[in-house]
Design a protein around this motif. Structure first.
Motif, mmCIF file in Angstrom:
data_model
loop_
_atom_site.group_PDB
_atom_site.id
_atom_site.type_symbol
_atom_site.label_atom_id
_atom_site.label_comp_id
_atom_site.label_asym_id
_atom_site.label_seq_id
_atom_site.Cartn_x
_atom_site.Cartn_y
_atom_site.Cartn_z
ATOM 1 N N HIS A 6 27.808 -52.971 -20.717
ATOM 2 C CA HIS A 6 26.827 -52.350 -19.816
ATOM 3 C C HIS A 6 27.547 -51.681 -18.646
ATOM 4 O O HIS A 6 27.231 -50.530 -18.290
ATOM 5 C CB HIS A 6 25.849 -53.407 -19.300
ATOM 6 C CG HIS A 6 24.933 -52.901 -18.227
ATOM 7 N ND1 HIS A 6 23.730 -52.285 -18.509
ATOM 8 C CD2 HIS A 6 25.053 -52.920 -16.872
ATOM 9 C CE1 HIS A 6 23.139 -51.937 -17.367
ATOM 10 N NE2 HIS A 6 23.923 -52.321 -16.372
ATOM 11 N N LEU A 7 28.495 -52.375 -18.044
ATOM 12 C CA LEU A 7 29.220 -51.809 -16.911
ATOM 13 C C LEU A 7 30.050 -50.605 -17.332
ATOM 14 O O LEU A 7 30.171 -49.625 -16.592
ATOM 15 C CB LEU A 7 30.107 -52.878 -16.281
ATOM 16 C CG LEU A 7 29.365 -54.036 -15.606
ATOM 17 C CD1 LEU A 7 30.343 -55.123 -15.197
ATOM 18 C CD2 LEU A 7 28.583 -53.545 -14.398
ATOM 19 N N SER A 8 30.612 -50.665 -18.531
ATOM 20 C CA SER A 8 31.391 -49.546 -19.033
ATOM 21 C C SER A 8 30.505 -48.313 -19.214
ATOM 22 O O SER A 8 30.891 -47.197 -18.851
ATOM 23 C CB SER A 8 32.065 -49.927 -20.347
ATOM 24 O OG SER A 8 32.828 -48.858 -20.856
ATOM 25 N N ARG A 9 29.309 -48.512 -19.762
ATOM 26 C CA ARG A 9 28.382 -47.398 -19.937
ATOM 27 C C ARG A 9 27.929 -46.844 -18.597
ATOM 28 O O ARG A 9 27.578 -45.665 -18.494
ATOM 29 C CB ARG A 9 27.165 -47.857 -20.749
ATOM 30 C CG ARG A 9 27.464 -48.070 -22.233
ATOM 31 C CD ARG A 9 26.289 -48.705 -22.948
ATOM 32 N NE ARG A 9 25.114 -47.862 -22.904
ATOM 33 C CZ ARG A 9 24.817 -46.923 -23.808
ATOM 34 N NH1 ARG A 9 25.638 -46.710 -24.816
ATOM 35 N NH2 ARG A 9 23.706 -46.218 -23.710
ATOM 36 N N ARG A 10 27.955 -47.678 -17.573
ATOM 37 C CA ARG A 10 27.615 -47.233 -16.225
ATOM 38 C C ARG A 10 28.698 -46.318 -15.652
ATOM 39 O O ARG A 10 28.488 -45.640 -14.661
ATOM 40 C CB ARG A 10 27.441 -48.470 -15.341
ATOM 41 C CG ARG A 10 26.937 -48.219 -13.948
ATOM 42 C CD ARG A 10 26.845 -49.521 -13.171
ATOM 43 N NE ARG A 10 26.288 -49.315 -11.848
ATOM 44 C CZ ARG A 10 26.999 -48.983 -10.785
ATOM 45 N NH1 ARG A 10 28.307 -48.819 -10.878
ATOM 46 N NH2 ARG A 10 26.404 -48.816 -9.608
ATOM 47 N N GLY A 11 29.862 -46.313 -16.277
ATOM 48 C CA GLY A 11 30.969 -45.495 -15.804
ATOM 49 C C GLY A 11 32.061 -46.289 -15.124
ATOM 50 O O GLY A 11 33.005 -45.719 -14.572
ATOM 51 N N CYS A 12 31.952 -47.604 -15.186
ATOM 52 C CA CYS A 12 32.951 -48.460 -14.551
ATOM 53 C C CYS A 12 34.145 -48.674 -15.480
ATOM 54 O O CYS A 12 33.995 -48.746 -16.697
ATOM 55 C CB CYS A 12 32.351 -49.827 -14.205
ATOM 56 S SG CYS A 12 30.981 -49.794 -13.049
ATOM 57 N N THR A 13 35.319 -48.785 -14.892
ATOM 58 C CA THR A 13 36.478 -49.309 -15.607
ATOM 59 C C THR A 13 36.408 -50.825 -15.501
ATOM 60 O O THR A 13 36.359 -51.367 -14.398
ATOM 61 C CB THR A 13 37.794 -48.795 -14.991
ATOM 62 O OG1 THR A 13 37.826 -47.372 -15.110
ATOM 63 C CG2 THR A 13 38.999 -49.389 -15.705
ATOM 64 N N VAL A 14 36.376 -51.511 -16.633
ATOM 65 C CA VAL A 14 36.141 -52.954 -16.650
ATOM 66 C C VAL A 14 37.405 -53.691 -17.080
ATOM 67 O O VAL A 14 37.984 -53.378 -18.125
ATOM 68 C CB VAL A 14 34.984 -53.316 -17.600
ATOM 69 C CG1 VAL A 14 34.718 -54.824 -17.565
ATOM 70 C CG2 VAL A 14 33.725 -52.544 -17.229
ATOM 71 N N ALA A 15 37.832 -54.636 -16.271
ATOM 72 C CA ALA A 15 38.921 -55.546 -16.644
ATOM 73 C C ALA A 15 38.303 -56.919 -16.854
ATOM 74 O O ALA A 15 37.837 -57.551 -15.898
ATOM 75 C CB ALA A 15 39.984 -55.596 -15.549
ATOM 76 N N VAL A 16 38.266 -57.367 -18.098
ATOM 77 C CA VAL A 16 37.714 -58.682 -18.424
ATOM 78 C C VAL A 16 38.860 -59.682 -18.419
ATOM 79 O O VAL A 16 39.789 -59.578 -19.218
ATOM 80 C CB VAL A 16 37.015 -58.670 -19.796
ATOM 81 C CG1 VAL A 16 36.466 -60.055 -20.113
ATOM 82 C CG2 VAL A 16 35.895 -57.643 -19.810
ATOM 83 N N VAL A 17 38.801 -60.639 -17.511
ATOM 84 C CA VAL A 17 39.882 -61.616 -17.369
ATOM 85 C C VAL A 17 39.618 -62.786 -18.307
ATOM 86 O O VAL A 17 38.688 -63.565 -18.095
ATOM 87 C CB VAL A 17 40.001 -62.106 -15.913
ATOM 88 C CG1 VAL A 17 41.211 -63.024 -15.781
ATOM 89 C CG2 VAL A 17 40.112 -60.928 -14.956
ATOM 90 N N ASP A 18 40.423 -62.904 -19.326
ATOM 91 C CA ASP A 18 40.295 -64.002 -20.284
ATOM 92 C C ASP A 18 41.053 -65.214 -19.745
ATOM 93 O O ASP A 18 42.050 -65.661 -20.301
ATOM 94 C CB ASP A 18 40.853 -63.560 -21.641
ATOM 95 C CG ASP A 18 40.592 -64.587 -22.740
ATOM 96 O OD1 ASP A 18 39.679 -65.408 -22.559
ATOM 97 O OD2 ASP A 18 41.304 -64.548 -23.755
ATOM 98 N N TYR A 19 40.537 -65.742 -18.616
ATOM 99 C CA TYR A 19 41.242 -66.842 -17.963
ATOM 100 C C TYR A 19 41.113 -68.119 -18.789
ATOM 101 O O TYR A 19 40.183 -68.298 -19.569
ATOM 102 C CB TYR A 19 40.742 -67.052 -16.533
ATOM 103 C CG TYR A 19 39.295 -67.462 -16.404
ATOM 104 C CD1 TYR A 19 38.907 -68.787 -16.533
ATOM 105 C CD2 TYR A 19 38.316 -66.519 -16.126
ATOM 106 C CE1 TYR A 19 37.589 -69.167 -16.406
ATOM 107 C CE2 TYR A 19 36.982 -66.883 -15.999
ATOM 108 C CZ TYR A 19 36.627 -68.210 -16.136
ATOM 109 O OH TYR A 19 35.313 -68.584 -16.011
ATOM 110 N N SER A 20 42.065 -68.999 -18.590
ATOM 111 C CA SER A 20 42.094 -70.246 -19.361
ATOM 112 C C SER A 20 40.929 -71.145 -18.972
ATOM 113 O O SER A 20 40.568 -71.252 -17.800
ATOM 114 C CB SER A 20 43.415 -70.981 -19.101
ATOM 115 O OG SER A 20 44.516 -70.165 -19.443
ATOM 116 N N LEU A 21 40.345 -71.791 -19.980
ATOM 117 C CA LEU A 21 39.165 -72.616 -19.760
ATOM 118 C C LEU A 21 39.508 -74.094 -19.811
ATOM 119 O O LEU A 21 40.358 -74.527 -20.599
ATOM 120 C CB LEU A 21 38.109 -72.320 -20.821
ATOM 121 C CG LEU A 21 37.588 -70.881 -20.886
ATOM 122 C CD1 LEU A 21 36.610 -70.734 -22.043
ATOM 123 C CD2 LEU A 21 36.915 -70.482 -19.579
ATOM 124 N N ALA A 22 38.815 -74.867 -18.982
ATOM 125 C CA ALA A 22 38.891 -76.316 -19.099
ATOM 126 C C ALA A 22 38.139 -76.736 -20.358
ATOM 127 O O ALA A 22 37.359 -75.976 -20.932
ATOM 128 C CB ALA A 22 38.285 -76.985 -17.871
#
Length: 239
Positions: A6-22
Motif C-alpha cells: 500500500h505504501l509503495s503504491r502511494r509512492g513511498c520507498t519502503v524499507a521493510v526491516v526483517d528484524y529478529s523475533l523473540a
C-alpha cells in the motif's frame, strides 16, 4: 495487498526491516508456568537492528529528508524504542512515527471500564490479558531483572523530544490500554500526537488488508502522512 505494498503504491520507498523475533507466545489467556527455557532472540537485538537500518537510510536510493519509522503491535514498540535511541545517540530522526495497536509498556496499564466491557467480545485467541502481556515481555527481555532496561519498553522511558506520532488503536483489543496510555504520555511530554481508535477493529486487523476496516485504517495513516509532508514543504524541507 500488504501494508508495504500500500505504501509503495502511494509512492513511498519502503524499507521493510526483517528484524529478529523473540520466540512466539501462544495465544489466549493461559501459559504454562514457569516458561520453558529456550535459546532465542532477546532484547536489545531487534532494536539494534532497526537502529542500524535507520542509520543506513540516507545512503539508500529514493530516501528523502522526509521519512517515517513505524510498526504494528510489538513492531510499534521496537520502532518507538529505536526512535528514542536515535534521539539519544544523535542520529537522524524520522519526520513521523506511525504506531498501529502498539504494546509499549512492561506492565499492561489498567483497562478502562469501557474497554473491560468490550474485552469479553474479543475472540479468546486474540485476547491480551495482563498475564499474557507480562509473559510476552518477560520472553522478550529474558529475565525479570531486565524488565526495567532502558529502551526495552518505550512507554516506560523518556518520551520527550520525539517527532510527530500517530497512534492507531483497535477498539476490540486489550492492548488498547497500552496504546491509549502511550498517546496520553507522549502528549504530556510535549509531543505532537494524533490518536484514533478504529471502531469494531481487532488487534492485527492490518494483517487482513482486504477488510474494509483495514482500508479505513490505512486511509487515516495516509491522511496523517500527507499532513506531515505538507508541513515539511512549508518548512522548506526536501521531499
Amino acid at each position: 495487498m500488504s501494508v508495504a505494498g500500500h505504501l509503495s503504491r502511494r509512492g513511498c520507498t519502503v524499507a521493510v526491516v526483517d528484524y529478529s523475533l523473540a520466540e512466539h507466545i501462544p495465544a489466549g489467556d493461559e501459559w504454562p508456568w514457569p516458561p520453558r527455557e529456550a535459546a532465542g532472540i532477546r532484547f536489545p537485538v531487534p532494536i539494534d537492528e532497526v537502529v542500524d537500518v535507520c542509520a543506513a537510510l540516507p545512503s539508500l536510493a529514493g530516501v528523502t529528508s522526509v521519512w517515517y519509522l513505524g510498526g504494528a503491535s510489538a513492531g510499534a514498540s521496537v520502532a518507538l524504542s529505536a526512535a528514542q535511541r536515535l534521539r539519544d545517540e544523535g542520529g537522524q530522526l524520522p519526520a513521523g512515527i506511525p504506531l498501529v495497536y502498539p504494546t509499549a509498556h512492561s506492565v499492561l496499564p489498567p483497562m478502562t471500564p469501557e474497554l473491560r466491557n468490550k474485552y469479553l467480545r474479543i475472540p479468546f485467541e486474540q485476547r491480551y490479558s495482563p498475564l499474557r502481556v507480562h509473559l510476552m515481555n518477560l520472553n522478550f527481555v529474558g529475565t525479570e531483572d531486565r524488565m526495567e532496561e532502558p529502551y526495552a519498553f518505550p512507554g516506560d522511558g523518556d518520551l520527550s523530544g520525539l517527532p510527530p506520532v500517530y497512534v492507531l488503536n483497535s477498539e476490540l483489543d486489550g492492548l488498547r490500554a497500552s496504546g491509549q496510555t502511550l498517546a496520553a504520555s507522549l502528549a504530556a511530554a510535549g509531543n505532537d500526537v494524533v490518536q484514533f481508535c478504529e471502531p469494531e477493529a481487532l488487534h492485527g486487523h492490518l494483517n487482513t488488508p482486504e477488510l474494509v476496516v483495514s482500508d479505513r485504517s490505512l486511509a487515516r495513516i495516509d491522511a496523517w502522512m500527507t499532513l506531515i509532508e505538507a508541513n515539511a514543504r512549508a518548512s522548506g524541507l526536501g521531499m
